[in-house]
Design a protein around this motif. Structure first.
Motif: not given
Length: 737
Positions: A57-64, A66-77
């Motif tokens: 729960s929490g908008a930025y928790v969810l954003l993080r 997705i950032g960790r597991f997404a296939s987008v390069p360097d999405f979470y740095g």
């Protein structure tokens, strides 16, 4: 350990009125298909429900996530440093939904993006989406700024995101902003604009209707019956002291509503008590109002209306709505408490007018009298039991000298002047709630239009006195250095201490116009301040002068050399500094006594060193250290990261000043004397040495001394024999200094 996959998200829950745009956009860009359920009630926290029953729960928790597991390069740095920078930006992003703090956020991000294409690193990250959603979510406010030339770097960045990722971003806006049924779209050709809801939850919990004449953001505060373009509010301080943090809440709320409804603020000095007021206070109140960034339509004085107020008082006497009373003050107070009519209440109009003339003349007989309104002496609300309208006072007035011997009370003057000046909404602290019926009764007796009253809770702070009478005692008795003393809760005091006005505005707006009386912690305010200053203030080094210890590096440079390094590793705009490297360096005694022989330590901005020998005196105090450089060593393996200064003549002398609260009790009980809880020690000065770059500090500059905290320059470098004075800025972690 339970493992989940990003594809195992069963349902994405959020409230239809507040879709988390950044999370939705991140999922869309990452190619993650989400089953959306918007049935949550307003103000609910966005939540992922996984197929195995787990929840996040929490908008930025969810954003993080997705950032960790997404296939987008360097999405979470692309590394831990960049991930940390992204986290910092996620913490900063909410400033864009903080009403008046919005443009301060835009200004900061605009400067930050001067030489950058993305918020962090060299590719799109979830930090970009957090800032994008913060801007898009303000609707026409951002669209208006986007068309202007005010923030060119920010607009360039925003437009580049739209150009590159517009298909996904526009789809998010079209789907979820449309679902909210929000406002009219901007005239701009792009489709990514966000607008604002017809209904939002007010700060006191109830849902309000759409403002007449315009839409609004869910973080904004409503003003009842406000019409855009027609709101007029006033800030009316008494010129009997400097503006303090309590007054600033009223001032900033007036500013907020005027901006919110495209209205006007009038600054009016309530100068009806010549015994307490002075031009010094007028001048400094105007200075404080300017510091708070309040743009006002005009400045007025209650004394401007003295002739009209005297005519009104006489008119009320003639109408039988007021009378002159010579009852002694203590007896009058008792009669009011007991609901007993004054013996003068039924005097004839002629007798009242005769005594009124005596009051105007300031005669011996007149000085015994006052005018009281004839309201309702049996009313349960004691403020309606014939309040005093006028009193005699032979003292000279700071503006008009000895012209008058009679002065109106605030209770009488305020309803009149508010109505005459066209005030639509009078903001008043909720502690005066019982006087609201009196305010409107007097306006009705005067035959004036009714001014709406809007209440807010008084701002009270722990360990803090806000009574101007008590603050004056500290000034007159030399307990502080003046009204701008950094220990004082005055605007000048806390700003001198290092508080940014943006932090104060955000602090006030976050409280909203709640009517609940709260005792607020200073830590919350200083935490907001830290988030503003930390990303941009330069870093410098200091060593405490007392018992400082020399560390001799036997393989150190035979001749000193200089390197140019950044004053802030994450914010290049603050410039560079020159750091000198020498064979012998100074470190703090507190660090020296914790080092063990043979221990490897890190010398900040240099590298590792191994301390081989420790010298001590007969009492066991460390007097010297020696060792060798080990620059190939890893900083990750060392326990101690030491600040240091080279042994050179160019170091500057510093006085570091720490403060504590003026009283030792969080809150005084009713009847308790503040003198009984005075803090005997509220100021501590420590001598230190600083790096030579600090010669360039200007008064008012904010900096961080590495490992020592944040400071504000109160006295810059003038000559070697006069130390630079640095005032400690609290960091919100529970200690004042």
């Amino acid at each position: 350990m339970v493992l989940v996959n990003i594809m195992d998200i069963k349902t994405f829950f959020f409230a239809a009125a507040t879709p988390p745009l950044s999370v939705i956009a991140a999922a869309k860009l990452a190619g993650v298909s989400l089953h959306v359920d918007t049935s949550l009630p307003p103000d609910s926290v966005p939540t992922f429900l996984f197929s195995n029953g787990l929840k996040l729960s929490g908008a930025y928790v969810l954003l993080r996530y997705i950032g960790r597991f997404a296939s987008v390069p360097d999405f979470y740095g692309q590394n831990a440093i960049e991930a940390g920078q992204i986290d910092e930006w996620l913490e900063y992003a909410p400033v864009l939904s903080s009403g008046p703090a919005f443009e301060n956020g835009c200004k900061y991000i605009n400067e930050y993006l001067e030489k950058r294409t993305f918020i962090v690193g060299h590719s799109l990250s979830i930090a970009d989406l957090a800032i994008w959603s913060g801007l898009a979510g303000t609707g026409k406010r951002w669209e208006s700024l986007r068309k202007s030339k005010k923030y060119p770097n920010l607009v360039r960045w925003f437009n580049s995101l739209v150009a590159e990722y517009g298909t996904a971003l526009n789809e998010v806006i079209t789907t979820y902003i449309g679902r909210k049924g929000l406002g009219e779209p901007s005239d701009t050709k792009s489709k990514e604009q966000a607008v604002v809801p017809d209904q939002v939850k007010k700060v006191n919990g109830d849902v309000s209707e759409k403002v007449k004449g315009g839409s609004k953001h869910s973080a904004e505060i409503d003003l009842p019956d406000a019409v855009v373009g027609k709101v007029c509010v006033r800030f009316a301080p008494e010129p009997s002291g400097y503006l303090h943090i309590g007054h600033s809440k009223a001032a900033l709320l007036n500013k907020y509503f005027a901006e919110r409804y495209q209205g006007q603020v009038i600054v009016r000095f309530d100068d009806t008590n010549p015994a307490k007021e002075s031009n010094e206070f007028v001048d400094n109140l105007l200075k404080d109002i300017d510091t708070l960034g309040i743009k006002y339509e005009k400045i007025t004085y209650t004394s401007d209306y003295f002739p009209e107020l005297m005519e009104m008082a006489e008119s009320l006497i003639r109408q039988g709505k007021a009378y002159v009373d010579d009852t002694p003050r203590e007896q009058m107070q008792k009669e009011r408490m007991d609901g007993i009519d004054s013996k003068c209440r039924n005097n004839s109009v002629d007798e009242n007018l005769k005594l009124w003339k005596e009051m105007i003349a300031g005669s011996e007989r007149g000085l015994q009298c006052c005018i009281r309104g004839k309201l309702d002496m049996q009313n349960p609300n004691k403020s309606l039991r014939d309040p005093v309208y006028y009193r005699c006072n032979p003292m000279p007035h700071h503006r008009i000298g000895f012209k008058y011997k009679v002065y109106p009370t605030y209770d009488f003057a305020c309803p009149y002047v508010d109505a005459i000046e066209g005030i639509t909404h009078a903001l008043r602290a909720s502690e005066y709630h019982d006087r609201n019926p009196q305010y409107h009764w007097i306006q009705e007796d005067m035959g004036l239009r009714k001014v709406l009253i809007y209440e807010f809770s008084r701002l009270n702070m722990v360990y803090t006195l806000l009574s101007k009478r008590k603050l004056l005692w500290f000034v007159q008795n030399g307990k502080v250095d003046g009204w701008d003393d950094p220990r004082f809760p005055t605007v000048q005091g806390i700003v001198r201490r290092g508080l940014k006005v943006e932090a104060l505005i955000q602090f006030i707006v976050e409280q909203g116009a709640s009517k609940n009386l709260n005792l607020m912690e200073w830590d919350k305010l200083w935490t907001i301040n830290k988030k503003i200053i930390d990303p941009v203030c330069p870093r410098h080094t200091a060593v405490i002068a007392e018992r400082r210890v020399l560390l001799t590096l036997t393989d150190g440079p035979e001749e000193p050399f200089v390197r140019i390094i950044s004053r802030h590793k994450k914010y290049e705009a603050v410039g560079d500094k020159a750091t000198t490297y020498t064979k012998r360096i100074w470190i703090d005694y507190a660090d020296a006594e914790t080092i063990a022989a043979g221990e490897e330590v890190t010398l900040m901005d240099w590298g590792n060193a191994i301390v081989e020998k420790i010298e001590k005196d007969q009492d066991g105090n460390v007097t010297g250290l020696s060792g060798v450089l080990h620059l190939e060593g890893s900083v990750k393996t060392t326990k101690l990261k030491l600040t240091w200064l080279p042994e050179i003549d160019e170091l500057v002398s510093l006085t570091l000043v720490e403060f504590d609260y003026l009283i030792t009790k969080k809150k005084l009980e009713e009847g308790e004397d503040f003198i009984d809880v005075l803090n005997p020690c509220t100021k501590k000065e420590t001598l230190a040495y600083g790096d030579s770059n600090m010669r360039n500090l200007q008064r008012g500059d904010v900096l961080q001394l590495e490992r020592k905290g944040y400071f504000k320059c109160d006295a810059p470098f003038l000559r070697p024999s006069k130390p630079i004075v640095l005032l400690s800025i609290p960091d919100g972690r529970g200690k004042q200094a």
